[in-house]
Design an enzyme around this catalytic site. Structure first.
Site, PDB file in Angstrom:
ATOM      1  N   LYS A  53       6.575  -2.013   1.865  1.00  0.00           N
ATOM      2  CA  LYS A  53       5.405  -1.415   2.524  1.00  0.00           C
ATOM      3  C   LYS A  53       4.187  -2.324   2.340  1.00  0.00           C
ATOM      4  O   LYS A  53       3.309  -2.083   1.509  1.00  0.00           O
ATOM      5  CB  LYS A  53       5.131  -0.015   1.975  1.00  0.00           C
ATOM      6  CG  LYS A  53       4.216   0.827   2.860  1.00  0.00           C
ATOM      7  CD  LYS A  53       4.194   2.264   2.383  1.00  0.00           C
ATOM      8  CE  LYS A  53       3.237   3.123   3.210  1.00  0.00           C
ATOM      9  NZ  LYS A  53       3.703   3.322   4.606  1.00  0.00           N
ATOM     10  N   ARG A  72       8.191   4.008  -4.844  1.00  0.00           N
ATOM     11  CA  ARG A  72       8.294   3.024  -3.756  1.00  0.00           C
ATOM     12  C   ARG A  72       7.288   1.895  -3.961  1.00  0.00           C
ATOM     13  O   ARG A  72       7.577   0.725  -3.667  1.00  0.00           O
ATOM     14  CB  ARG A  72       8.079   3.688  -2.400  1.00  0.00           C
ATOM     15  CG  ARG A  72       8.284   2.710  -1.234  1.00  0.00           C
ATOM     16  CD  ARG A  72       8.273   3.405   0.111  1.00  0.00           C
ATOM     17  NE  ARG A  72       6.996   4.048   0.373  1.00  0.00           N
ATOM     18  CZ  ARG A  72       6.738   4.793   1.451  1.00  0.00           C
ATOM     19  NH1 ARG A  72       7.692   5.004   2.343  1.00  0.00           N
ATOM     20  NH2 ARG A  72       5.555   5.354   1.629  1.00  0.00           N
ATOM     21  N   GLU A  96      12.228   2.353  14.265  1.00  0.00           N
ATOM     22  CA  GLU A  96      11.340   3.403  13.757  1.00  0.00           C
ATOM     23  C   GLU A  96      10.070   3.421  14.577  1.00  0.00           C
ATOM     24  O   GLU A  96       9.912   2.632  15.513  1.00  0.00           O
ATOM     25  CB  GLU A  96      11.017   3.159  12.283  1.00  0.00           C
ATOM     26  CG  GLU A  96      10.388   1.804  12.003  1.00  0.00           C
ATOM     27  CD  GLU A  96      10.290   1.488  10.515  1.00  0.00           C
ATOM     28  OE1 GLU A  96      10.414   2.410   9.689  1.00  0.00           O
ATOM     29  OE2 GLU A  96      10.098   0.302  10.183  1.00  0.00           O
ATOM     30  N   TYR A 118       0.831  -1.207   0.000  1.00  0.00           N
ATOM     31  CA  TYR A 118       0.000   0.000   0.000  1.00  0.00           C
ATOM     32  C   TYR A 118       0.859   1.247   0.000  1.00  0.00           C
ATOM     33  O   TYR A 118       2.062   1.195   0.273  1.00  0.00           O
ATOM     34  CB  TYR A 118      -0.953  -0.001   1.197  1.00  0.00           C
ATOM     35  CG  TYR A 118      -0.318   0.384   2.522  1.00  0.00           C
ATOM     36  CD1 TYR A 118      -0.495   1.662   3.066  1.00  0.00           C
ATOM     37  CD2 TYR A 118       0.454  -0.525   3.239  1.00  0.00           C
ATOM     38  CE1 TYR A 118       0.074   2.012   4.280  1.00  0.00           C
ATOM     39  CE2 TYR A 118       1.022  -0.181   4.450  1.00  0.00           C
ATOM     40  CZ  TYR A 118       0.831   1.088   4.967  1.00  0.00           C
ATOM     41  OH  TYR A 118       1.411   1.440   6.156  1.00  0.00           O
TER      42      TYR A 118
END
Length: 287
Positions: free
Chosen positions: A151, A52, A183, A33
């Site tokens: 992702k 990306r 992160e 996504y």
């Protein structure tokens, strides 16, 4: 009036949008996504998100079911049809519906991917009150899979992290692995010490943030010192400032980590300036 959403080339009222129960995104979280912010009715960093997306698909050996041009056109059409001035466009591509459940990847020639897009209106996104007060984070063990650079829609553990933060009276959580911060649950993490911006280097350990790349580029252009390396939780608590970046938070100051105030416990000048620069430059290049 309901939202108009996009499903495999069709624009539909959200009540009529349907995806098969056999879709691998539903059964196996076999999908990727992207989230693109909208400011002033325009898309922020669209090309970065599209690039990306293509990388994520390639890393999972998934076909690209929609061209860059059609992807951009669909984003713009959804923004227009739903009257989005400030908000976001969510895009999800799964490996599709092979007709039955199986661990083996289906042939992309016979099983095209499923493409879904929808908008969310978020008035005041750029002028978020949290940017003025800062957010509080807690630390939790990083127990996600090892390919965080892709992702994917596998977001259960990040969701659990956000819920743990809320239960602790905080706003978000930072993942920690081998004593070092990786992160945030949905953002990249930074600290500032003696004017130097420190953030973990790109690897499969973290998502290669589109906002991260832009912020570091703008920081370099502003002649701010940057060091890409791993840092400990203790370093973060002893830092002068901390902040996170993401497509919808932009640059968000962090003022407390595990109950310890960062610096003065208020948003610092570096994060504040980077947020100003990012919003100003992003609006200039929005499409």
């Amino acid at each position: 009036m309901s939202r108009i959403v996009y499903v495999n080339g069709d624009y539909l009222p959200e009540e009529e949008a349907k995806v098969s129960v056999f879709d691998r995104g539903f059964l196996m979280a076999d999908g990727v996504y992207e989230v693109t912010s909208v400011l002033g009715g325009k898309l922020i960093d669209f090309d970065g998100h599209a690039a990306r997306l293509a990388r994520s698909l390639a890393e999972l050996d998934m076909a690209q079911p929609i061209s860059h041009e059609d992807l951009l056109a669909a984003h713009r059409e959804l923004v227009a049809r739903n009257g989005i001035e400030e908000g976001l466009v969510y895009l999800q591509i799964t490996r599709g519906n092979p007709g039955d459940r199986d661990f083996v990847f289906p042939d992309p020639e016979t099983t095209p991917g499923t493409v879904v897009m929808f908008t969310q209106s978020k008035p005041g996104l750029a002028a978020s009150p949290a940017a003025k007060t800062g957010i509080k984070v807690i630390s939790i063990p990083d127990q996600r899979w090892a390919r965080r650079d892709i992702k994917t829609v596998q977001l259960l553990y990040p969701s659990m992290g956000k819920m743990a933060a809320l239960a602790a009276g905080a706003d978000d959580a930072w993942f920690v692995e081998d004593g070092k911060v990786t992160e945030g649950t949905s953002n990249n993490a930074y600290i500032v010490k003696d004017g130097k911006i420190i953030t973990r280097e790109r690897s499969s350990d973290i998502l290669h943030g589109i906002t991260r790349a832009a912020v570091l580029r703008y920081a370099a252009e502003a002649q701010m010192e940057i060091e890409e390396r791993r840092f400990t939780l203790e370093e973060a608590q002893a830092a002068d400032e901390a902040f996170v970046t993401s497509a919808t938070a932009f640059v968000m100051p962090v003022v407390e980590i595990d109950g310890v105030k960062v610096g003065a416990g208020t948003p610092g000048p570096v994060a504040g300036r980077l947020r100003e620069i990012y919003l100003e430059e992003s609006l200039k290049s929005a499409i």
